[in-house]
Design an enzyme around this catalytic site. Structure first.
Site, PDB file in Angstrom:
ATOM      1  N   CYS A 168       1.208  -1.237  -0.146  1.00  0.00           N
ATOM      2  CA  CYS A 168       0.177   0.122   0.142  1.00  0.00           C
ATOM      3  C   CYS A 168       1.281   1.435  -0.061  1.00  0.00           C
ATOM      4  O   CYS A 168       1.936   1.326   0.824  1.00  0.00           O
ATOM      5  CB  CYS A 168      -1.246  -0.113   1.439  1.00  0.00           C
ATOM      6  SG  CYS A 168      -2.010  -1.543   1.081  1.00  0.00           S
ATOM      7  N   TRP A 213      -2.732  -2.291  -1.442  1.00  0.00           N
ATOM      8  CA  TRP A 213      -1.814  -4.084  -1.560  1.00  0.00           C
ATOM      9  C   TRP A 213      -3.113  -4.730  -0.836  1.00  0.00           C
ATOM     10  O   TRP A 213      -2.653  -4.986   0.582  1.00  0.00           O
ATOM     11  CB  TRP A 213      -0.426  -4.546  -1.477  1.00  0.00           C
ATOM     12  CG  TRP A 213       0.150  -5.861  -2.115  1.00  0.00           C
ATOM     13  CD1 TRP A 213       0.123  -6.023  -3.252  1.00  0.00           C
ATOM     14  CD2 TRP A 213      -0.245  -6.744  -1.318  1.00  0.00           C
ATOM     15  NE1 TRP A 213       0.648  -7.324  -2.915  1.00  0.00           N
ATOM     16  CE2 TRP A 213       0.645  -7.918  -1.994  1.00  0.00           C
ATOM     17  CE3 TRP A 213      -0.438  -7.225   0.242  1.00  0.00           C
ATOM     18  CZ2 TRP A 213       0.517  -8.856  -1.220  1.00  0.00           C
ATOM     19  CZ3 TRP A 213      -0.455  -8.149   0.628  1.00  0.00           C
ATOM     20  CH2 TRP A 213       0.599  -9.796  -0.119  1.00  0.00           C
ATOM     21  N   HIS A 224      20.235 -36.103  -7.626  1.00  0.00           N
ATOM     22  CA  HIS A 224      19.795 -36.508  -6.365  1.00  0.00           C
ATOM     23  C   HIS A 224      18.293 -36.148  -6.490  1.00  0.00           C
ATOM     24  O   HIS A 224      17.236 -36.050  -5.217  1.00  0.00           O
ATOM     25  CB  HIS A 224      19.900 -35.586  -4.657  1.00  0.00           C
ATOM     26  CG  HIS A 224      21.786 -35.680  -4.517  1.00  0.00           C
ATOM     27  ND1 HIS A 224      22.144 -37.217  -3.886  1.00  0.00           N
ATOM     28  CD2 HIS A 224      22.462 -35.043  -4.703  1.00  0.00           C
ATOM     29  CE1 HIS A 224      23.050 -36.925  -4.127  1.00  0.00           C
ATOM     30  NE2 HIS A 224      23.643 -35.665  -4.002  1.00  0.00           N
ATOM     31  N   GLU A 267      18.633 -16.392  -6.903  1.00  0.00           N
ATOM     32  CA  GLU A 267      18.307 -15.201  -7.248  1.00  0.00           C
ATOM     33  C   GLU A 267      17.949 -15.174  -8.979  1.00  0.00           C
ATOM     34  O   GLU A 267      16.966 -14.524  -9.391  1.00  0.00           O
ATOM     35  CB  GLU A 267      19.702 -14.142  -6.744  1.00  0.00           C
ATOM     36  CG  GLU A 267      19.084 -12.379  -7.081  1.00  0.00           C
ATOM     37  CD  GLU A 267      18.249 -11.293  -6.574  1.00  0.00           C
ATOM     38  OE1 GLU A 267      17.605 -12.543  -5.517  1.00  0.00           O
ATOM     39  OE2 GLU A 267      17.652 -11.167  -7.305  1.00  0.00           O
ATOM     40  N   LYS A 294      14.014 -14.426 -10.268  1.00  0.00           N
ATOM     41  CA  LYS A 294      14.101 -12.826 -11.124  1.00  0.00           C
ATOM     42  C   LYS A 294      13.511 -13.631 -12.037  1.00  0.00           C
ATOM     43  O   LYS A 294      12.323 -12.778 -12.410  1.00  0.00           O
ATOM     44  CB  LYS A 294      15.141 -12.368 -11.616  1.00  0.00           C
ATOM     45  CG  LYS A 294      16.662 -11.711 -10.591  1.00  0.00           C
ATOM     46  CD  LYS A 294      15.953 -10.039 -11.176  1.00  0.00           C
ATOM     47  CE  LYS A 294      14.933 -10.695  -9.598  1.00  0.00           C
ATOM     48  NZ  LYS A 294      15.764  -9.876  -7.813  1.00  0.00           N
ATOM     49  N   ASN A 338      -1.490   1.888   5.569  1.00  0.00           N
ATOM     50  CA  ASN A 338      -0.594   0.394   4.834  1.00  0.00           C
ATOM     51  C   ASN A 338      -0.699  -0.227   6.685  1.00  0.00           C
ATOM     52  O   ASN A 338      -0.181   0.557   7.894  1.00  0.00           O
ATOM     53  CB  ASN A 338       0.314   0.985   4.742  1.00  0.00           C
ATOM     54  CG  ASN A 338       1.359   0.202   4.203  1.00  0.00           C
ATOM     55  OD1 ASN A 338       1.418  -0.606   3.851  1.00  0.00           O
ATOM     56  ND2 ASN A 338       3.072   1.071   4.162  1.00  0.00           N
ATOM     57  N   GLY A 339      -0.596  -1.397   6.356  1.00  0.00           N
ATOM     58  CA  GLY A 339      -0.023  -2.385   7.308  1.00  0.00           C
ATOM     59  C   GLY A 339      -1.551  -3.061   7.641  1.00  0.00           C
ATOM     60  O   GLY A 339      -2.117  -2.999   6.716  1.00  0.00           O
ATOM     61  N   LYS A 341       6.811  -4.255  -3.503  1.00  0.00           N
ATOM     62  CA  LYS A 341       7.694  -3.650  -2.818  1.00  0.00           C
ATOM     63  C   LYS A 341       8.120  -4.462  -1.800  1.00  0.00           C
ATOM     64  O   LYS A 341       9.688  -4.787  -1.448  1.00  0.00           O
ATOM     65  CB  LYS A 341       8.562  -2.585  -4.021  1.00  0.00           C
ATOM     66  CG  LYS A 341       9.641  -2.329  -3.498  1.00  0.00           C
ATOM     67  CD  LYS A 341      10.837  -1.469  -4.527  1.00  0.00           C
ATOM     68  CE  LYS A 341      11.733  -1.507  -4.569  1.00  0.00           C
ATOM     69  NZ  LYS A 341      12.605  -2.666  -5.218  1.00  0.00           N
ATOM     70  N   GLU A 370       9.373 -14.746 -11.099  1.00  0.00           N
ATOM     71  CA  GLU A 370       8.091 -12.950 -10.217  1.00  0.00           C
ATOM     72  C   GLU A 370       8.248 -12.485 -11.135  1.00  0.00           C
ATOM     73  O   GLU A 370       6.890 -11.628 -11.078  1.00  0.00           O
ATOM     74  CB  GLU A 370       9.084 -12.377  -9.046  1.00  0.00           C
ATOM     75  CG  GLU A 370      10.739 -11.828  -8.869  1.00  0.00           C
ATOM     76  CD  GLU A 370      10.991 -10.659  -8.165  1.00  0.00           C
ATOM     77  OE1 GLU A 370      10.357 -11.021  -7.099  1.00  0.00           O
ATOM     78  OE2 GLU A 370      11.906 -11.013  -7.764  1.00  0.00           O
ATOM     79  N   ARG A 403       4.584  -0.303  -4.626  1.00  0.00           N
ATOM     80  CA  ARG A 403       3.848  -0.658  -2.853  1.00  0.00           C
ATOM     81  C   ARG A 403       2.432  -1.456  -3.451  1.00  0.00           C
ATOM     82  O   ARG A 403       1.992  -1.849  -2.542  1.00  0.00           O
ATOM     83  CB  ARG A 403       3.011   0.159  -2.404  1.00  0.00           C
ATOM     84  CG  ARG A 403       5.310   1.152  -2.415  1.00  0.00           C
ATOM     85  CD  ARG A 403       4.731   2.155  -0.985  1.00  0.00           C
ATOM     86  NE  ARG A 403       4.799   1.812  -0.399  1.00  0.00           N
ATOM     87  CZ  ARG A 403       5.493   1.486   0.783  1.00  0.00           C
ATOM     88  NH1 ARG A 403       6.454   1.667   0.581  1.00  0.00           N
ATOM     89  NH2 ARG A 403       5.241   0.787   2.384  1.00  0.00           N
TER      90      ARG A 403
HETATM   91  C1  G6P Z   1       9.718  -8.451  -1.571  1.00  0.00           C
HETATM   92  C2  G6P Z   1      10.374  -7.796  -2.763  1.00  0.00           C
HETATM   93  C3  G6P Z   1      11.236  -8.610  -3.576  1.00  0.00           C
HETATM   94  C4  G6P Z   1      12.721  -7.832  -1.829  1.00  0.00           C
HETATM   95  C5  G6P Z   1      11.793  -8.705  -0.742  1.00  0.00           C
HETATM   96  C6  G6P Z   1      12.608  -8.303   0.600  1.00  0.00           C
HETATM   97  O1  G6P Z   1       9.361  -9.458  -2.141  1.00  0.00           O
HETATM   98  O2  G6P Z   1       9.498  -8.388  -3.807  1.00  0.00           O
HETATM   99  O3  G6P Z   1      12.333  -8.011  -4.514  1.00  0.00           O
HETATM  100  O4  G6P Z   1      13.661  -8.738  -1.859  1.00  0.00           O
HETATM  101  O5  G6P Z   1      10.351  -8.239  -0.604  1.00  0.00           O
HETATM  102  O6  G6P Z   1      12.747  -6.948   0.658  1.00  0.00           O
HETATM  103  P1  G6P Z   1      13.940  -6.083   0.959  1.00  0.00           P
HETATM  104  O7  G6P Z   1      13.163  -4.046   1.186  1.00  0.00           O
HETATM  105  O8  G6P Z   1      13.746  -5.970   2.727  1.00  0.00           O
HETATM  106  O9  G6P Z   1      14.672  -6.225   0.843  1.00  0.00           O
END
Ligand code: G6P
Length: 605
Positions: free
Chosen positions: A2, A75, A507, A484, A488, A101-102, A600, A491, A27
């Site tokens: 949010c 969100w 395995h 990672e 990427k 937000n929260g 984010k 997602e 957000r």
């Molecule tokens: C969310 C984002 C990710 C990020 C993660 C941790 O899931 O979509 O891209 O890596 O949060 O966020 P931070 O701000 O703690 O690095």
């Protein structure tokens, strides 16, 4: 999760709020709404489901009148994605409007108390209790606005950032408790104020900000904001600390609007990938004394934990190999959301290094809170200044890469790797070598992000866009790179992508490999022999091999050359996959900056 923005000033609020919402959309983008107070002291409100611009096209937010207002992009957590659940939410008497937000954890209890007082609710959200509680304290208990709001905030449990506006007095009040909220103060004496989840929301209007602390409640008054430039135009109380009035410094941020705008790029994600030519260098430009001081603390600590979530966790995992290799030092790398399982190992001389782009992820804040309760030292590595994590840490190293707008971490991930790698070098007593090696990356990253490389990767993306599954393998720190890379890809393209340590393929996962199954292989000088034999296991079962590393081998069906940079291989090797993930999203018609269901900054557990 949010995005919140509020404006009180002399200009028309709607365009400012709309612009802010566009910049906060990373957000959350399930629904959005803007509410203003017009000159007749009436609320004007438009809200709906969908993305900000879609709603704007349908409803035209710019019709809203007034120089004070609040806006929200959601969100969804409590209550589905519906118009009724979209923010702002109004009190029963229509005087107070709230954005949030929260999560308010005790909302059910508060809601039933209010229901018994005759209040009715028109949404399924936890938020709607807030305006009604304020109404309760004002209308039924006879308190003034500030007292009513203080009482309300003190009765809420959970993490939240809340902004409300009172229709009759045009007063805007914002509070922060575990979720982000920053105050923007009009620059050059301009009588205007902003409250927002993140600085880019108002960066085109001012760079002067006040970082709020948990428990802070800012009151922006209409009468005090206009005439005398000398008069104090806002007041901050702390509702967790005896409702005392507190002072917080106004600080100037170094971020530019250029950072918060797409410029010549179609998407923030691509812009931020290409920015890595500079951001990797900026992340490397750390204060030597601070790095060496932290290295000393690491050495002296009895037990060190490196914690993070998502991409930040991958950065931690990647560098844990370097702490071992360069400095023969064992670091416990733990997902922040799993950290509570290790609580009993925490002592006063334990050191926790918390890595987070936003500094607002609830899982990491929870973990750090636990560590602080046990008396541990906390060092954080963060991008966002003034964020909750920085306020809880004994020391913070900043990534210095400017705002990252796209939901996917790209430039902040490589910056985290750089800062952590410098720490590993400092721990090994060899910081100069680390700094030298980071400088050397400039040219390599420039070539990796150049249009010609992007065009080659686009050809690969065309082929992979038809795949149902993509596998990724690596060894050592490149296993973390593989994790990672898979994150990427999945997602943003929604293609199933999964990473394995090369040695683990045999395995079990190898049963998934069939004709033309794509498998990305990260190769480095020190893992070459073993990872290539894993790659051959894939090849011999018909897999399509995509090699990333310094030297092509015949069995690769596609090869992306990334020069060998030793300890810094993870920084460079992820870049082609960031580009690949971006291209896949574009080819498949997905929005790379706003992948479905993601946000984010994740401020819920
Ligand atoms: C969310 C984002 C990710 C990020 C993660 C941790 O899931 O979509 O891209 O890596 O949060 O966020 P931070 O701000 O703690 O690095």
């Amino acid at each position: 999760m949010c995005g919140i923005i509020a404006y009180l000033g002399e200009d028309s609020a709607a365009p400012i709020l709309l612009e802010g919402l566009k910049r906060l959309e990373y957000r959350g983008y399930d629904s959005a709404g803007i509410l203003t107070v017009n000159d007749e002291s009436q609320f004007e409100l438009k809200k709906d489901v969908g993305k900000v611009l879609e709603i704007h096209e349908k409803l035209n937010f710019l019709d809203l009148n007034g120089t004070a207002g609040i806006a929200h992009t959601r969100w969804a957590t409590h209550g589905g994605v519906t118009q009724a659940n979209a923010h702002p939410h109004l009190s029963n008497n229509g005087r107070i409007a709230v954005i949030h937000n929260g999560i308010i954890e005790n909302y059910k209890e508060l809601r039933s108390k209010l229901t018994s007082q005759g209040f009715v609710f028109s949404s399924e959200t936890d938020t709607e209790v807030v305006p009604n509680l304020i109404e309760y304290w004002m209308r039924i208990k006879g308190l003034d606005l500030v007292e009513a709001v203080l009482n309300t905030f003190q009765s809420l449990e959970g993490n939240f950032a809340i902004v409300l506006i009172d229709r009759d007095s045009k007063t805007i009040i914002g509070a922060k408790n575990g979720s982000p909220l920053v105050l923007g103060v009009g620059s050059n004496g301009k009588n205007e104020y902003f409250l927002a989840s993140d600085i880019p929301a108002f960066l085109d209007r001012t760079k002067d900000v006040v970082y709020l602390y948990d428990g802070d409640m800012v009151v922006l008054r209409c009468d005090s904001h206009s005439r005398s430039k000398k008069s104090s135009s806002y007041q901050i109380y702390n509702f967790r600390d005896g409702r005392k009035i507190v002072t917080r410094p106004v600080q100037s941020v170094s971020w530019d609007m250029e950072h918060a705008a797409k410029g010549e790029f179609d998407h923030f994600m691509l812009k931020e990938i290409t920015e890595q030519v500079e951001t990797i260098q900026k992340a490397g430009a750390q204060d030597r004394e601070t790095i060496e001081d932290i290295a000393r603390r690491i050495k002296e600590a009895k037990g060190v934990f490196l914690i993070g979530c998502g991409s930040s966790f991958h950065a931690c995992l990647s560098v844990s190999y370097l702490f071992s290799k360069l400095a023969a030092f064992h670091i416990n790398t733990v997902l922040a959301s799993e950290f509570s399982a290790y609580e009993h190992f925490l002592k006063k001389d334990t050191l926790v290094i918390a890595v987070s782009q936003s500094g607002e992820t609830i899982d990491i804040l929870d973990a750090v809170r636990t560590a602080k309760q046990k008396g541990c030292q906390v060092i954080s590595i963060v991008n966002v200044m003034g964020s909750s994590l920085t306020q809880m840490s004994d020391k913070t190293l900043f990534l210095n890469v400017g705002p990252e707008i796209s939901v996917l971490s790209t430039k902040t991930y490589t910056a985290q790797l750089v800062v952590l790698t410098l720490l590993a070098y400092a721990l090994a007593g060899n910081l100069d070598e680390g700094l030298q090696r980071v400088k050397y990356l400039w040219n390599i990253v420039y070539n990796l992000t150049a249009a010609s490389t992007r065009a080659r990767i686009r050809a690969l993306a065309d082929r992979l866009s038809k795949s149902e599954h993509i596998f990724v393998i690596g060894r050592g720190s490149l296993y973390a790179t593989a994790l990672e890379a898979a994150l990427k890809i999945k997602e943003v393209s929604y293609i199933h992508a999964e990473a394995f340590a090369g040695g683990e393929l045999k395995h079990g996962p190898i049963s998934l490999i069939g004709k033309d199954t794509p498998c990305i292989v990260f190769v480095s000088k020190d893992t070459e022999k073993l990872i290539l034999s894993n790659a051959m296991e894939v090849k011999s079962r018909g897999g399509y091999l995509i090699g990333i590393g310094p030297t092509p081998i015949e069995s690769f069906d596609f090869f992306i050359k990334v020069p060998e940079t030793g300890e810094l291989n993870p920084v460079c090797d992820i870049i082609p996959i960031q580009i690949l993930a971006y291209q896949l999203a574009v080819i498949l018609g997905h929005d790379p900056d706003r992948p479905r269901n993601l946000a984010k900054s994740v401020t819920v557990r």
